[in-house]
Design a protein around this motif. Structure first.
Motif, PDB file in Angstrom:
ATOM      1  N   ALA A 233       0.842  -1.198   0.000  1.00  0.00           N
ATOM      2  CA  ALA A 233       0.000   0.000   0.000  1.00  0.00           C
ATOM      3  C   ALA A 233       0.877   1.249   0.000  1.00  0.00           C
ATOM      4  O   ALA A 233       0.633   2.202  -0.758  1.00  0.00           O
ATOM      5  CB  ALA A 233      -0.932  -0.009   1.211  1.00  0.00           C
ATOM      6  N   ASP A 234       1.908   1.250   0.832  1.00  0.00           N
ATOM      7  CA  ASP A 234       2.812   2.397   0.883  1.00  0.00           C
ATOM      8  C   ASP A 234       3.618   2.506  -0.410  1.00  0.00           C
ATOM      9  O   ASP A 234       3.859   3.609  -0.918  1.00  0.00           O
ATOM     10  CB  ASP A 234       3.755   2.256   2.075  1.00  0.00           C
ATOM     11  N   VAL A 235       4.044   1.350  -0.959  1.00  0.00           N
ATOM     12  CA  VAL A 235       4.782   1.361  -2.234  1.00  0.00           C
ATOM     13  C   VAL A 235       3.915   1.970  -3.334  1.00  0.00           C
ATOM     14  O   VAL A 235       4.391   2.775  -4.149  1.00  0.00           O
ATOM     15  CB  VAL A 235       5.218  -0.060  -2.623  1.00  0.00           C
ATOM     16  N   ALA A 236       2.640   1.621  -3.358  1.00  0.00           N
ATOM     17  CA  ALA A 236       1.737   2.135  -4.391  1.00  0.00           C
ATOM     18  C   ALA A 236       1.582   3.648  -4.302  1.00  0.00           C
ATOM     19  O   ALA A 236       1.550   4.348  -5.317  1.00  0.00           O
ATOM     20  CB  ALA A 236       0.372   1.456  -4.272  1.00  0.00           C
ATOM     21  N   ALA A 241       1.605   4.271  -8.434  1.00  0.00           N
ATOM     22  CA  ALA A 241       1.428   3.108  -9.307  1.00  0.00           C
ATOM     23  C   ALA A 241       0.060   3.097  -9.985  1.00  0.00           C
ATOM     24  O   ALA A 241      -0.924   3.619  -9.460  1.00  0.00           O
ATOM     25  CB  ALA A 241       1.609   1.822  -8.504  1.00  0.00           C
ATOM     26  N   ALA A 242       0.016   2.462 -11.164  1.00  0.00           N
ATOM     27  CA  ALA A 242      -1.243   2.274 -11.884  1.00  0.00           C
ATOM     28  C   ALA A 242      -1.913   0.968 -11.491  1.00  0.00           C
ATOM     29  O   ALA A 242      -3.111   0.782 -11.737  1.00  0.00           O
ATOM     30  CB  ALA A 242      -0.986   2.276 -13.386  1.00  0.00           C
ATOM     31  N   GLY A 243      -1.167   0.058 -10.888  1.00  0.00           N
ATOM     32  CA  GLY A 243      -1.737  -1.224 -10.507  1.00  0.00           C
ATOM     33  C   GLY A 243      -0.703  -2.072  -9.783  1.00  0.00           C
ATOM     34  O   GLY A 243       0.495  -1.776  -9.808  1.00  0.00           O
ATOM     35  N   ILE A 244      -1.185  -3.118  -9.134  1.00  0.00           N
ATOM     36  CA  ILE A 244      -0.328  -4.044  -8.383  1.00  0.00           C
ATOM     37  C   ILE A 244      -0.598  -5.456  -8.898  1.00  0.00           C
ATOM     38  O   ILE A 244      -1.754  -5.856  -9.032  1.00  0.00           O
ATOM     39  CB  ILE A 244      -0.628  -3.981  -6.873  1.00  0.00           C
ATOM     40  N   VAL A 245       0.472  -6.188  -9.196  1.00  0.00           N
ATOM     41  CA  VAL A 245       0.354  -7.570  -9.655  1.00  0.00           C
ATOM     42  C   VAL A 245       1.122  -8.467  -8.702  1.00  0.00           C
ATOM     43  O   VAL A 245       2.314  -8.256  -8.461  1.00  0.00           O
ATOM     44  CB  VAL A 245       0.901  -7.740 -11.086  1.00  0.00           C
ATOM     45  N   LEU A 246       0.426  -9.473  -8.153  1.00  0.00           N
ATOM     46  CA  LEU A 246       1.059 -10.451  -7.275  1.00  0.00           C
ATOM     47  C   LEU A 246       0.886 -11.840  -7.868  1.00  0.00           C
ATOM     48  O   LEU A 246      -0.127 -12.120  -8.515  1.00  0.00           O
ATOM     49  CB  LEU A 246       0.457 -10.412  -5.873  1.00  0.00           C
ATOM     50  N   ALA A 247       1.879 -12.701  -7.623  1.00  0.00           N
ATOM     51  CA  ALA A 247       1.819 -14.052  -8.185  1.00  0.00           C
ATOM     52  C   ALA A 247       2.372 -15.051  -7.185  1.00  0.00           C
ATOM     53  O   ALA A 247       3.255 -14.732  -6.388  1.00  0.00           O
ATOM     54  CB  ALA A 247       2.614 -14.120  -9.494  1.00  0.00           C
ATOM     55  N   LEU A 261      -4.675  -9.745   1.201  1.00  0.00           N
ATOM     56  CA  LEU A 261      -5.070  -9.278  -0.132  1.00  0.00           C
ATOM     57  C   LEU A 261      -6.379  -8.496  -0.070  1.00  0.00           C
ATOM     58  O   LEU A 261      -6.525  -7.468  -0.748  1.00  0.00           O
ATOM     59  CB  LEU A 261      -5.214 -10.473  -1.080  1.00  0.00           C
ATOM     60  N   ALA A 262      -7.327  -8.966   0.720  1.00  0.00           N
ATOM     61  CA  ALA A 262      -8.593  -8.241   0.888  1.00  0.00           C
ATOM     62  C   ALA A 262      -8.340  -6.869   1.492  1.00  0.00           C
ATOM     63  O   ALA A 262      -8.940  -5.859   1.068  1.00  0.00           O
ATOM     64  CB  ALA A 262      -9.543  -9.048   1.766  1.00  0.00           C
ATOM     65  N   TRP A 263      -7.435  -6.805   2.477  1.00  0.00           N
ATOM     66  CA  TRP A 263      -7.087  -5.513   3.090  1.00  0.00           C
ATOM     67  C   TRP A 263      -6.462  -4.579   2.063  1.00  0.00           C
ATOM     68  O   TRP A 263      -6.812  -3.395   1.985  1.00  0.00           O
ATOM     69  CB  TRP A 263      -6.111  -5.750   4.247  1.00  0.00           C
ATOM     70  N   LEU A 264      -5.540  -5.109   1.259  1.00  0.00           N
ATOM     71  CA  LEU A 264      -4.848  -4.274   0.271  1.00  0.00           C
ATOM     72  C   LEU A 264      -5.826  -3.739  -0.769  1.00  0.00           C
ATOM     73  O   LEU A 264      -5.768  -2.555  -1.133  1.00  0.00           O
ATOM     74  CB  LEU A 264      -3.745  -5.091  -0.403  1.00  0.00           C
ATOM     75  N   ALA A 265      -6.729  -4.597  -1.256  1.00  0.00           N
ATOM     76  CA  ALA A 265      -7.699  -4.158  -2.267  1.00  0.00           C
ATOM     77  C   ALA A 265      -8.590  -3.042  -1.739  1.00  0.00           C
ATOM     78  O   ALA A 265      -8.999  -2.145  -2.489  1.00  0.00           O
ATOM     79  CB  ALA A 265      -8.546  -5.346  -2.720  1.00  0.00           C
ATOM     80  N   ALA A 266      -8.902  -3.083  -0.437  1.00  0.00           N
ATOM     81  CA  ALA A 266      -9.730  -2.034   0.160  1.00  0.00           C
ATOM     82  C   ALA A 266      -8.928  -0.776   0.460  1.00  0.00           C
ATOM     83  O   ALA A 266      -9.489   0.324   0.525  1.00  0.00           O
ATOM     84  CB  ALA A 266     -10.373  -2.561   1.448  1.00  0.00           C
ATOM     85  N   VAL A 268      -6.077   0.512  -1.265  1.00  0.00           N
ATOM     86  CA  VAL A 268      -5.531   1.291  -2.381  1.00  0.00           C
ATOM     87  C   VAL A 268      -6.616   1.567  -3.409  1.00  0.00           C
ATOM     88  O   VAL A 268      -7.640   0.875  -3.468  1.00  0.00           O
ATOM     89  CB  VAL A 268      -4.342   0.548  -3.045  1.00  0.00           C
ATOM     90  N   ARG A 269      -6.378   2.564  -4.241  1.00  0.00           N
ATOM     91  CA  ARG A 269      -7.359   2.957  -5.264  1.00  0.00           C
ATOM     92  C   ARG A 269      -6.871   2.588  -6.657  1.00  0.00           C
ATOM     93  O   ARG A 269      -7.148   3.280  -7.642  1.00  0.00           O
ATOM     94  CB  ARG A 269      -7.644   4.455  -5.161  1.00  0.00           C
ATOM     95  N   VAL A 270      -6.124   1.499  -6.763  1.00  0.00           N
ATOM     96  CA  VAL A 270      -5.679   0.978  -8.053  1.00  0.00           C
ATOM     97  C   VAL A 270      -6.013  -0.508  -8.089  1.00  0.00           C
ATOM     98  O   VAL A 270      -6.214  -1.137  -7.036  1.00  0.00           O
ATOM     99  CB  VAL A 270      -4.160   1.195  -8.270  1.00  0.00           C
TER     100      VAL A 270
END
Length: 320
Positions: A233-236, A241-247, A261-266, A268-270
């Motif tokens: 979240a802080d990195v974004a 950033a325009a988006g975050i990709v995790l694998a 992941l649920a916390w991160l999606a809530a 950030v606004r990307v």
């Protein structure tokens, strides 16, 4: 063409000898990308001169730096001769499905042999030759992903199987590093953050995704293996950033990963995107928490990512 100029010209087989690039690649550079402008003998055969030798060497340098053919064509356009264009050349018919399959099988077997011999030089030569003929998405789908699959199938049955996989990862990481270095001064909008899920140390799939994203014009913040999700979240925010990709495949604490992941999606606004095996296995839970699923097909995942980022750009108020 003057008589003196004609005496200094030579056929394609000599251009092959002087540059080390095979004839089929040279013809592809000419017919598909317009990088060469040969003269024509009265018989219709192509004839080349020292200008073409220098141009081929320049193309080789740019390919080694990680540029794709479209970028190279753009860079060399300003160096194009000011005289009249060469006579049009008929593009040869595409190889049949059988011939194309044999060609890709050849690339695959040669790449695996280079890995078995731990030869980065041969890997570079094969990759650069394929890049000169095929677009990166096709190269990824028909060569790099099959290599990854074969390594995964045999890593525990070969005495050096794990070492070969690590060698391939290091080679891909070097390719990505060279490409990142080349594009560092070429801003193309907001970057993507790429990271492996916590506990995930295998980053080959993410590296392939990163190379594909770079060839599509994205800037990257590449973080690699085993990244804490809540720090993103802080990195974004800091990287805009325009988006975050995790694998990842199977993180040791899947329940904790899903919660983060649920916390991160809530937070950030990307778009927060999840790919590889984990996105397939935990599909329902990820969709419930409004994560973007990229699946385990790298090229399709890139298409889905592009579509989602474009949608977010059109309607930023609904990005979260």
């Amino acid at each position: 063409m003057s008589k003196h100029a004609a005496l200094t010209l030579f056929p394609i087989r000599e251009l092959v000898q002087r540059t080390g690039v095979n004839a089929s690649t040279l013809r592809a550079w000419e017919n598909r990308h317009g990088l060469l402008r040969p003269h024509r003998a009265e018989s219709g055969h192509r004839l080349y001169g020292q200008d073409e030798v220098l141009r081929v060497r320049r193309v080789q340098e740019l390919v080694a730096q990680g540029l794709n053919m479209s970028e190279i064509a753009g860079l060399l356009a300003t160096d194009a001769p000011s005289g009249p264009p060469a006579a049009p050349v008929q593009t040869p018919p595409r190889a049949g499905a059988g011939e194309e399959f044999i060609a890709w099988q050849g690339y695959l077997e040669e790449t695996l042999r280079a890995l078995e011999d731990f030869s980065s030089e041969r890997l570079d030569a094969l990759y650069n030759e394929a890049c000169a003929v095929y677009p990166i998405d096709l190269l990824t789908r028909r060569l790099l992903i099959p290599v990854l699959e074969r390594l995964g199938e045999r890593w525990d049955s070969r005495p050096s199987g794990i070492a070969e996989e690590h060698f391939f990862s290091a080679w891909l990481r070097n390719k990505l590093g060279a490409r990142l270095h080349h594009t560092s001064g070429l801003p193309k909008g907001r970057p993507l953050i790429l990271a492996c899920l916590p506990g995930e140390s295998h980053e080959i799939g993410l590296l392939l995704f990163a190379l594909g994203a770079l060839h599509r014009g994205y800037r990257l913040v590449y973080l690699g293996a085993n990244v804490p999700i809540r720090q993103l979240a802080d990195v974004a925010i800091r990287s805009f950033a325009a988006g975050i990709v995790l694998a990842g495949r199977e993180p040791p604490d899947a329940e904790r990963v899903l919660a983060d992941l649920a916390w991160l999606a809530a937070e950030v606004r990307v778009p927060v995107c999840v790919g590889s095996h984990f996105s397939v296995r935990e599909r329902d839970a990820l969709l419930r928490d409004k994560l973007v699923l990229l699946g385990d097909d790298i090229v399709l995942g890139l298409d889905l990512l592009e579509a989602r980022i474009a949608k977010t750009a059109r309607n930023p108020a609904r990005a979260a």
